[in-house]
Enzyme design. Structure first.
Site, PDB file in Angstrom:
ATOM      1  N   CYS A 164       0.833  -1.208   0.000  1.00  0.00           N
ATOM      2  CA  CYS A 164       0.000   0.000   0.000  1.00  0.00           C
ATOM      3  C   CYS A 164       0.868   1.259   0.000  1.00  0.00           C
ATOM      4  O   CYS A 164       0.457   2.307  -0.468  1.00  0.00           O
ATOM      5  CB  CYS A 164      -0.926   0.010   1.199  1.00  0.00           C
ATOM      6  SG  CYS A 164      -2.081  -1.344   1.144  1.00  0.00           S
TER       7      CYS A 164
ATOM      8  N   CYS B  42      -0.472 -30.860  -0.524  1.00  0.00           N
ATOM      9  CA  CYS B  42      -0.240 -29.523   0.067  1.00  0.00           C
ATOM     10  C   CYS B  42       0.563 -29.685   1.364  1.00  0.00           C
ATOM     11  O   CYS B  42       0.254 -30.535   2.192  1.00  0.00           O
ATOM     12  CB  CYS B  42      -1.568 -28.827   0.355  1.00  0.00           C
ATOM     13  SG  CYS B  42      -1.410 -27.367   1.399  1.00  0.00           S
TER      14      CYS B  42
END
Ligand SMILES: [Zn+2]
Length: 357
Positions: A203, A261
């Site tokens: 950001c 995973c």
């Protein structure tokens, strides 16, 4: 004859007033059939942890508190600054002037509009050492963080304990969100096995629109309500993303866990063990070193992004960035020395903000 003491009458009266007030407060939400009275009672009994209370966390906390979620744990390591006010909707100018911790400011703001729920502010950086203590009791975890390091830790912890959690991220005009129901849907590590490589936008470098944050957090808050009232069949099973400026929308299936995973398949929780975490040490007086992150950084590219935020100088080997009261020295392998603090959570926060995580 039954005698009733004054205190008892006061208590009974208090309870009655409270329940009438409560009925009225949530009446429009109860009228929404998918929630109804039974759903509202479940929300009142629910306990939710919000990790990170910046822009996304503000919206999540505000919506869930107004909806009557009974207990919220708000975990945040930062202080309110003037540059937060454009999008972090739980804070105001006096919070920034006082540099109040965000978790405290959020709890105060919520108490002003819903004093019936319990908010537990925790001014802390979520780490492998405190994850158990800070997330204890939560039945759902919401992501309001700005970094992958913390998200992988939350993912490992939630998968290990079979707790649902919701990933939400926003940068620029883009927002993305994913619901994780361990054992049923894909987890964060199914979809992103490794943290993003190289320079990632933050950001600070790419800016952010408050509307993108609000959209992502609103979707996540709605999914949270579905989970809390037990309407699991309606919980979205995709990674959903929007780019509000470019009018783009994308969905990637997350219906099933990915075979093999590391987290939900092999149950190898490296982030709880702290292995995925860069080693941080105090080095010298008033500085902190963030050790190699195995993430090569293009110093020229980073220099261009940091220039609007302070003074920057770099050569092929090192980049120096000054932003009062800090001096950040970065190396091409991702290592950094941050001068101006001995607080590792401040250093971690500055790194996440200006370099990425
Ligand atoms: Zn997985």
């Amino acid at each position: 004859m039954i005698k009733v003491g004054k205190q008892e009458i006061d208590d009974r009266w208090g309870t009655l007033v409270m329940s009438l007030e409560s009925e009225d407060r949530y009446s429009r939400q109860v009228r929404f059939a998918e929630i109804g009275e039974a759903g509202q009672r479940k929300l009142g009994a629910a306990q939710v942890a919000i990790v990170g209370c910046g822009a996304t966390g503000s919206v999540l906390a505000s919506l869930l508190a107004r909806a009557g979620v009974g207990a919220l744990q708000i975990i945040d390591r930062d202080y309110v600054e003037p540059s937060n006010l454009q999008r972090q909707s739980l804070f105001d100018e006096s919070d920034a002037a006082e540099s109040l911790p965000k978790a405290i400011a959020a709890a105060r703001k919520i108490a002003a509009f819903n004093s019936q729920i319990v908010v537990e502010p925790k001014v802390a950086d979520l780490t492998p050492a405190n994850v158990e203590e800070l997330l204890a009791g939560a039945q759902l975890i919401l992501d309001g963080t700005d970094n992958f390091e913390t998200r992988y830790l939350v993912n490992d912890w939630a998968v290990k304990n079979s707790l649902p959690w919701i990933y939400t991220a926003a940068v620029g005009s883009y927002a993305a969100t994913l619901n994780i129901l361990p054992g049923k849907t894909a987890c964060l590590a199914c979809i992103f096995p490794d943290p993003p490589n190289g320079m990632i936008e933050t950001c600070e470098t790419a800016g952010i629109l408050n509307s993108a944050v609000n959209l992502g957090a609103s979707i996540a808050a709605t999914e949270a309500l579905k989970i809390l009232v037990g309407d699991e069949a309606r919980v979205r099973r995709t990674l959903l993303s929007f780019d509000l400026w470019r009018n783009e929308r994308a969905e990637v299936t997350a219906e099933k866990p990915r075979l093999g995973c590391r987290a939900c398949g092999m149950r190898n929780f490296i982030h709880i063990a702290g292995e995925g975490r860069p080693h941080i040490t105090l080095c010298g007086r008033n500085s902190v070193q963030i050790h190699e992150k195995h993430r090569p950084i293009d110093l020229v590219e980073l220099g261009d992004k940091l220039r609007p935020h302070g003074s920057v100088r770099h050569n092929d080997f090192v980049l120096k960035f000054w932003r009062e009261p800090y001096e950040i020295t970065l190396f091409p392998d991702g290592r950094a020395i941050i001068k101006g603090t001995t607080d590792t959570s401040v250093a971690r926060s500055l790194y996440a903000r200006y370099v990425g995580s």
